[in-house]
Design a protein around this motif. Structure first.
Motif, mmCIF file in Angstrom:
data_model
loop_
_atom_site.group_PDB
_atom_site.id
_atom_site.type_symbol
_atom_site.label_atom_id
_atom_site.label_comp_id
_atom_site.label_asym_id
_atom_site.label_seq_id
_atom_site.Cartn_x
_atom_site.Cartn_y
_atom_site.Cartn_z
ATOM 1 N N ASN A 102 0.851 -1.190 0.000
ATOM 2 C CA ASN A 102 0.000 0.000 0.000
ATOM 3 C C ASN A 102 0.891 1.245 0.000
ATOM 4 O O ASN A 102 1.335 1.715 1.049
ATOM 5 N N PHE A 103 1.136 1.780 -1.195
ATOM 6 C CA PHE A 103 2.057 2.901 -1.325
ATOM 7 C C PHE A 103 1.557 4.146 -0.595
ATOM 8 O O PHE A 103 2.350 4.923 -0.040
ATOM 9 N N LYS A 104 0.241 4.370 -0.564
ATOM 10 C CA LYS A 104 -0.299 5.553 0.100
ATOM 11 C C LYS A 104 0.006 5.552 1.591
ATOM 12 O O LYS A 104 0.313 6.591 2.180
ATOM 13 N N VAL A 105 -0.066 4.384 2.220
ATOM 14 C CA VAL A 105 0.248 4.282 3.648
ATOM 15 C C VAL A 105 1.733 4.533 3.879
ATOM 16 O O VAL A 105 2.121 5.196 4.844
ATOM 17 N N PHE A 106 2.587 4.015 2.992
ATOM 18 C CA PHE A 106 4.022 4.287 3.084
ATOM 19 C C PHE A 106 4.284 5.789 3.039
ATOM 20 O O PHE A 106 5.036 6.337 3.852
ATOM 21 N N LYS A 107 3.657 6.457 2.080
ATOM 22 C CA LYS A 107 3.893 7.883 1.893
ATOM 23 C C LYS A 107 3.362 8.692 3.061
ATOM 24 O O LYS A 107 4.015 9.633 3.531
#
Length: 230
Positions: A102-107
């Motif tokens: 989940n790239f959004k959570v990473f960001k």
């Protein structure tokens, strides 16, 4: 006399901090939340500022700690609201779900891939091929189920409030949670201390009255104990 005053401030400051931790209910400091981190900084500044300031006495330390303790307890009281609890403590979120990152959570959490890989290596995992689900906890740690272990549980009710993030993760609604609560003989979530659901196994419920129950997903109920919750 100056050294005696410093020693007295140091002793009073240490005792005051221990009292604060006891009143705040911190049984261990390993699981720090943002509120705990702020408290640590503020208490350190309060005690340190008074300790080396000759114009401030032991009573200044006691007053400052008393005010901060009262404010801290007020914040914790306000955290009975699920919205404020999420704003102050945050929620655990999935960094990886069903093998998909989940790239959004990473960001949103300013987490880089190398940091994430380091966390996985600390758990004994050295390849993304061995990762199915990874949760990022509120204290900054990651939780990774063992390889082949697909058992996942969801905290549906926490301290009398429905946990919205859990409903998103398990794809259920508030109406479904209320149905479960009613099936166990309770009228509203505020009567419960917690309610956990493990798909395929059933529900584990603790009421604020002290009753502890568990049952299968057909709402079969087994009362397994009772204790006083303080």
């Amino acid at each position: 006399m100056e050294y005696i005053a410093i020693a007295a401030k140091l002793v009073v400051g240490m005792v005051g901090i221990l009292v604060f931790l006891r009143v705040a209910g911190k049984a261990q400091m390993a699981q720090l939340t943002p509120l705990d981190t702020v408290s640590a900084f503020v208490i350190g500044a309060l005690v340190g500022g008074v300790l080396y300031n000759p114009d401030m006495s032991v009573w200044h330390i006691l007053f400052a700690l008393a005010v901060w303790t009262a404010f801290n307890l007020f914040i914790r009281f306000c955290m009975r609201s699920s919205l404020l609890r999420r704003l102050i403590k945050g929620d655990s979120v999935y960094l990886v779900k069903n093998g998909v990152l989940n790239f959004k959570v990473f960001k949103r959490n300013s987490l880089e891939m190398e940091q994430f890989r380091l966390m996985l290596r600390q758990k004994g995992i050295f390849s993304m091929f061995d990762v199915e689900d990874v949760r990022f906890e509120t204290n900054g740690a990651v939780t990774v189920p063992g390889i082949g272990d697909t058992t996942t549980s969801y905290l549906l009710v926490n301290n009398g409030a429905i946990v919205q993030s859990s409903l998103v993760h398990c794809d259920r609604t508030e109406e479904w949670v209320l149905q479960v609560i009613h099936a166990y003989g309770y009228k509203r979530p505020s009567e419960l201390f917690c309610l956990e659901w493990t798909p395929g196994r059933g529900f584990y419920l603790v009421a604020k009255s002290g009753d502890v129950k568990r049952g299968d997903e057909e709402f079969g109920v087994e009362k397994i104990g009772s204790e006083v919750l303080n």
